[in-house]
Design an enzyme around this catalytic site. Structure first.
Site, PDB file in Angstrom:
ATOM      1  N   THR A 264      58.537  22.079  40.844  1.00  0.00           N
ATOM      2  CA  THR A 264      58.562  20.622  41.084  1.00  0.00           C
ATOM      3  C   THR A 264      57.237  20.073  41.631  1.00  0.00           C
ATOM      4  OG1 THR A 264      60.937  20.781  41.383  1.00  0.00           O
ATOM      5  CG2 THR A 264      59.905  18.724  42.077  1.00  0.00           C
TER       6      THR A 264
ATOM      7  N   GLU B  57      59.943  16.800  48.081  1.00  0.00           N
ATOM      8  CA  GLU B  57      61.071  17.497  47.460  1.00  0.00           C
ATOM      9  C   GLU B  57      61.959  18.190  48.491  1.00  0.00           C
ATOM     10  OE1 GLU B  57      62.083  20.754  43.970  1.00  0.00           O
ATOM     11  OE2 GLU B  57      60.472  21.180  45.356  1.00  0.00           O
TER      12      GLU B  57
ATOM     13  N   HIS C  53      72.873  27.177  43.399  1.00  0.00           N
ATOM     14  CA  HIS C  53      72.899  28.390  42.572  1.00  0.00           C
ATOM     15  C   HIS C  53      73.805  29.443  43.212  1.00  0.00           C
ATOM     16  CE1 HIS C  53      70.023  27.692  39.350  1.00  0.00           C
ATOM     17  NE2 HIS C  53      69.178  27.158  40.205  1.00  0.00           N
TER      18      HIS C  53
ATOM     19  N   SER D 222      63.806  23.134  36.268  1.00  0.00           N
ATOM     20  CA  SER D 222      63.025  22.218  37.117  1.00  0.00           C
ATOM     21  C   SER D 222      61.648  21.938  36.527  1.00  0.00           C
ATOM     22  CB  SER D 222      62.861  22.789  38.524  1.00  0.00           C
ATOM     23  OG  SER D 222      64.096  22.793  39.185  1.00  0.00           O
TER      24      SER D 222
ATOM     25  N   ASP E 143      66.059  16.225  39.848  1.00  0.00           N
ATOM     26  CA  ASP E 143      65.548  16.670  38.545  1.00  0.00           C
ATOM     27  C   ASP E 143      66.704  17.029  37.621  1.00  0.00           C
ATOM     28  OD1 ASP E 143      66.122  18.773  40.251  1.00  0.00           O
ATOM     29  OD2 ASP E 143      64.273  19.869  39.854  1.00  0.00           O
ATOM     30  N   HIS E 144      67.804  17.510  38.237  1.00  0.00           N
ATOM     31  CA  HIS E 144      69.011  17.894  37.489  1.00  0.00           C
ATOM     32  C   HIS E 144      70.096  18.200  38.499  1.00  0.00           C
ATOM     33  CE1 HIS E 144      68.045  21.813  38.992  1.00  0.00           C
ATOM     34  NE2 HIS E 144      66.811  21.665  38.529  1.00  0.00           N
TER      35      HIS E 144
HETATM   36 ZN   LIG Z   1      67.602  25.745  39.949  1.00  0.00          ZN
END
Ligand SMILES: [Zn+2]
Length: 386
Positions: free
Chosen positions: A148, A268, A277, A95, A315-316
């Site tokens: 972030t 965010e 995760h 991040s 971000d991903h």
């Molecule tokens: Zn992460």
């Protein structure tokens, strides 16, 4: 005459039936927000980042919430594109590096916050907007010192240096800072402190003009040009009695929109990533729903305002989430994960408002703030300072 009456009656009946059918089966629920005329001017920018939010996370949330034929608020945004997310040194970004690209227009190595790999500071789009006289804000559900939010108003070699990030966020005079992470702001004499010095950043913030709030009630009545809201020692619980991400976002817009020069706001949905995760689809969907509510708040403001560009992206991706099968109503959904880490899959960018179509197609993540700077006529961006 009688025949005319019958025809008119049938016509009216048909219109009523059609509108009922329309309301039941389509209605406003699947209607796109409109496109703006090509010469529309951008005054404000709101970027909403769903941390770890890939296409599957968005789709799974839609299917679970509204069924396969429904539509999230995010999905009502009229323009979409794709964003490549790799960092300077890794195919799979963290991040910090992905955020740095979105905030500064430059790629850096994983773990670094808005500095290049040589240790030079990268000017952020938030700093550029502040220097132009715009109001600025960061609203998150993690600690406000997390990667972030940090990339927009701090410059450190490691994302773990949250103590320094806390100082820099305040020194950078971000007008609205809302999230968690109080433990990085209180002196070591207090039990819950994460600091190793006696610096009381909350007292310091108050001295430099910030109002400090810790509850939803305090937030809702807050006024002034600088607001620091820390609602937890660490991350938010994203449950009552905290203000929701949507409520924090609404308040941030209300405060920032008083600036005649416009504003830049980053929001965010921080915890989508954490659920991914854990490969926890239920929580990933709940966090995406909360994020989507914040998106709705911004879209409703932007629709009325007409000068606010709204950008939603990630971000991903995280978890390599896949949707194997399930029912159209979302009652059964067979989700599979390929990793407990981030993945290298490109993410979606959704846009609404003036110049939204500038984001059509495939872009690198570094191009996003460069487009913002062009739209705001900021010539000093991107820039490697010091
Ligand atoms: Zn992460």
């Amino acid at each position: 005459m009688k025949k005319d009456h019958v025809i008119r009656f049938l016509a009216i009946l048909t219109i009523i039936c059609l509108s009922v059918v329309n309301n039941v089966f389509s209605s406003a629920d699947t209607v796109f927000y409109p496109l703006f005329p090509p010469d529309s001017q951008v005054k404000n920018i709101v970027i909403l980042i769903g941390d770890g939010m890939g296409l599957a996370q968005v789709a799974a949330t839609r299917i679970k919430t509204y069924g396969a034929n429904g539509r999230l608020n995010i999905e009502k945004m009229p323009v979409t594109g794709l964003i490549n997310t790799h960092s300077a040194n890794k195919l799979v970004t963290c991040s910090a590096a992905a955020g740095t690209a979105l905030a500064t227009g430059y790629k850096t190595n994983n773990e670094i916050i808005s500095m290049n790999p040589d240790g030079k500071k990268l000017y952020t789009i938030l700093e550029a907007c502040r220097d132009k006289g715009m109001a600025t804000g960061l609203v998150v559900t993690c600690a406000i010192t997390n990667a972030t939010p940090a990339v927009f108003a701090a410059h450190v070699k490691s994302r773990n240096d949250e103590v320094t990030i806390a100082s820099q966020l305040l020194e950078n005079k971000v007008n609205v800072l809302l999230g968690g992470g109080k433990k990085f702001f209180i002196p070591k004499s207090e039990d819950e402190s994460e600091r190793e010095d006696d610096l009381d950043l909350i007292a310091k913030a108050k001295n430099s003009g910030y109002s400090f709030v810790q509850t939803k009630e305090q937030l809702m009545t807050a006024t002034g040009n600088y607001i620091l809201g820390l609602f937890q020692l660490e991350a938010l619980t994203t449950n009552l009695p905290e203000p929701s991400l949507a409520e924090m976002t609404q308040k941030a817009i209300e405060l920032l929109n008083r600036n005649n020069n416009g504003f830049f706001l980053m929001v965010e949905g921080s915890q989508i990533d954490w659920a991914c995760h854990d490969n926890d689809e239920e929580e990933a969907i709940r966090q995406t729903q909360l994020f989507d509510e914040a998106v709705k708040t911004v879209l409703e403001f932007a629709l009325k305002d007409e000068h606010t560009l709204v950008v939603v992206t990630a971000d991903h991706e995280c978890g390599g989430m896949g949707i194997n099968d399930g029912s159209l109503d979302g009652k059964d959904l067979d989700i599979e994960w390929t990793t407990k880490k981030h993945s290298g899959i490109p993410v979606i960018i959704y846009t609404f408002g003036p110049q939204a179509e500038r984001f059509i197609g495939l872009h690198d993540n570094t191009e996003v703030p460069r487009i913002f700077a062009k739209l705001l006529d900021i010539k000093s961006f991107p820039m490697i300072s010091e």
